[in-house]
Design an enzyme around this catalytic site. Structure first.
Site, PDB file in Angstrom:
ATOM      1  CE  LYS A   9      -3.733  -2.388   2.525  1.00 36.83           C
ATOM      2  NZ  LYS A   9      -4.549  -2.355   3.776  1.00 36.83           N
ATOM      3  CE1 TYR A  49      -9.085  -3.520   0.958  1.00 34.19           C
ATOM      4  CE2 TYR A  49      -8.335  -1.565  -0.205  1.00 34.19           C
ATOM      5  CZ  TYR A  49      -8.077  -2.644   0.639  1.00 34.19           C
ATOM      6  OH  TYR A  49      -6.811  -2.837   1.142  1.00 34.19           O
ATOM      7  CE1 TYR A  57     -12.949  -0.892   6.172  1.00 32.76           C
ATOM      8  CE2 TYR A  57     -14.106  -1.056   8.266  1.00 32.76           C
ATOM      9  CZ  TYR A  57     -13.663  -1.633   7.084  1.00 32.76           C
ATOM     10  OH  TYR A  57     -13.941  -2.949   6.814  1.00 32.76           O
ATOM     11  NE  ARG A  85      -5.871 -12.771   5.147  1.00 40.97           N
ATOM     12  CZ  ARG A  85      -6.646 -11.690   5.249  1.00 40.97           C
ATOM     13  NH1 ARG A  85      -6.611 -10.739   4.306  1.00 40.97           N
ATOM     14  NH2 ARG A  85      -7.448 -11.528   6.266  1.00 40.97           N
ATOM     15  CB  THR A  91      -6.565  -6.065  10.252  1.00 42.74           C
ATOM     16  OG1 THR A  91      -7.139  -7.175   9.566  1.00 42.74           O
ATOM     17  CG2 THR A  91      -6.889  -4.782   9.522  1.00 42.74           C
ATOM     18  NE  ARG A 102      -1.713  -5.825   7.341  1.00 39.53           N
ATOM     19  CZ  ARG A 102      -2.870  -6.362   6.954  1.00 39.53           C
ATOM     20  NH1 ARG A 102      -3.384  -7.391   7.605  1.00 39.53           N
ATOM     21  NH2 ARG A 102      -3.516  -5.868   5.911  1.00 39.53           N
ATOM     22  CG  ASN A 112      -3.193  -2.542   7.288  1.00 37.09           C
ATOM     23  OD1 ASN A 112      -3.126  -2.189   6.104  1.00 37.09           O
ATOM     24  ND2 ASN A 112      -4.207  -3.228   7.771  1.00 37.09           N
ATOM     25  CG  HIS A 115      -4.964  -6.457  -0.074  1.00 32.57           C
ATOM     26  ND1 HIS A 115      -6.154  -6.595   0.611  1.00 32.57           N
ATOM     27  CD2 HIS A 115      -5.042  -7.318  -1.135  1.00 32.57           C
ATOM     28  CE1 HIS A 115      -6.915  -7.481  -0.023  1.00 32.57           C
ATOM     29  NE2 HIS A 115      -6.260  -7.933  -1.085  1.00 32.57           N
ATOM     30  CD  GLU A 126      -8.425  -9.392  -3.412  1.00 32.30           C
ATOM     31  OE1 GLU A 126      -7.239  -9.741  -3.221  1.00 32.30           O
ATOM     32  OE2 GLU A 126      -9.257  -9.283  -2.483  1.00 32.30           O
TER      33      GLU A 126
HETATM   34  O1  CDP Z   1      -6.436  -6.180   5.189  1.00 33.25           O
HETATM   35  P1  CDP Z   1      -7.182  -7.188   6.032  1.00 33.25           P
HETATM   36  O2  CDP Z   1      -7.825  -8.279   5.214  1.00 33.25           O
HETATM   37  O3  CDP Z   1      -6.330  -7.702   7.148  1.00 33.25           O
HETATM   38  O4  CDP Z   1      -8.346  -6.379   6.774  1.00 33.25           O
HETATM   39  P2  CDP Z   1      -9.866  -6.082   6.383  1.00 33.25           P
HETATM   40  O5  CDP Z   1     -10.666  -6.202   7.614  1.00 33.25           O
HETATM   41  O6  CDP Z   1     -10.289  -6.859   5.187  1.00 33.25           O
HETATM   42  O7  CDP Z   1      -9.836  -4.523   6.019  1.00 33.25           O
HETATM   43  C1  CDP Z   1      -9.289  -4.087   4.802  1.00 33.25           C
HETATM   44  C2  CDP Z   1      -8.477  -2.844   5.067  1.00 33.25           C
HETATM   45  O8  CDP Z   1      -9.350  -1.784   5.478  1.00 33.25           O
HETATM   46  C3  CDP Z   1      -7.473  -2.963   6.218  1.00 33.25           C
HETATM   47  O9  CDP Z   1      -6.287  -3.589   5.832  1.00 33.25           O
HETATM   48  C4  CDP Z   1      -7.275  -1.511   6.608  1.00 33.25           C
HETATM   49  O10 CDP Z   1      -6.376  -0.850   5.714  1.00 33.25           O
HETATM   50  C5  CDP Z   1      -8.680  -0.944   6.402  1.00 33.25           C
HETATM   51  N1  CDP Z   1      -9.449  -0.901   7.654  1.00 33.25           N
HETATM   52  C6  CDP Z   1      -9.595   0.313   8.317  1.00 33.25           C
HETATM   53  O11 CDP Z   1      -9.085   1.327   7.844  1.00 33.25           O
HETATM   54  N2  CDP Z   1     -10.309   0.368   9.493  1.00 33.25           N
HETATM   55  C7  CDP Z   1     -10.870  -0.729  10.018  1.00 33.25           C
HETATM   56  N3  CDP Z   1     -11.562  -0.642  11.156  1.00 33.25           N
HETATM   57  C8  CDP Z   1     -10.733  -1.969   9.359  1.00 33.25           C
HETATM   58  C9  CDP Z   1     -10.010  -2.025   8.180  1.00 33.25           C
HETATM   59 MG    MG Z   2      -9.472  -8.271   3.893  1.00 34.21          MG
END
Ligand code: CDP
Ligand code: MG
Length: 134
Positions: A9, A49, A57, A85, A91, A102, A112, A115, A126
């Site tokens: 990112k 997304y 968010y 992952r 996350t 991370r 973070n 992705h 994707e």
């Molecule tokens: O990236 P990951 O699959 O671990 O997390 P996700 O729950 O699928 O969320 C996607 C992305 O959204 C995260 O990696 C964060 O960059 C963002 N996010 C956020 O800004 N605030 C949150 N409460 C949850 C996710």
């Molecule tokens: Mg995700």
């Protein structure tokens, strides 16, 4: 071989962690089968997304991912989806294992660094967004 989609990112690129992050995957003996640096447009970011549309968010997530250059990669290997992952870590960097990307470098749950696809189906979806040519 199983494929997954990784994005470094904009914070990862700005912090000059591209080489460091790619090394995590290569040292695990995964194959980088495609790689490009791009500036994400809004349409691609929203498609990527789509499952998050409507979350509180969401708008800031789209702004973040389109804010600067990103590195997109296709990574291949046995169980690539789950292993990548795990290498990325959960996350929120506060909760992430210190041996993960991370956990080691992340400071914020929103920004973070990386992705990775969460399933084989999402990996296919994707990859077609970021690598329509393959
Ligand atoms: O990236 P990951 O699959 O671990 O997390 P996700 O729950 O699928 O969320 C996607 C992305 O959204 C995260 O990696 C964060 O960059 C963002 N996010 C956020 O800004 N605030 C949150 N409460 C949850 C996710
Ligand atoms: Mg995700």
């Amino acid at each position: 071989m199983e494929k997954t989609l990784v994005l470094i990112k904009p914070d990862g690129v700005e912090r000059k962690l591209i080489g460091e992050i790619i090394s995590f995957y290569e040292r695990k003996n995964l194959n980088i089968s495609a790689l490009k640096m791009i500036k994400a447009n809004k349409k691609a970011a929203e498609a990527h997304y789509v499952e998050h549309a409507g979350r509180d968010y969401y708008n800031s997530l789209i702004d973040y991912i389109t804010d600067g250059k990103i590195v997109a990669m296709v990574i291949e290997g046995e169980n690539a989806v789950k292993i990548v992952r795990k290498i990325n870590g959960v996350t929120d960097p506060i909760e992430a294992d210190m041996g993960s990307i991370r956990g080691k470098y992340g400071l914020s749950k929103e920004r973070n660094l990386v992705h990775a696809s969460d399933s084989i189906e999402n990996a296919k979806r994707e990859i077609s967004i970021w690598f329509p040519e393959i």
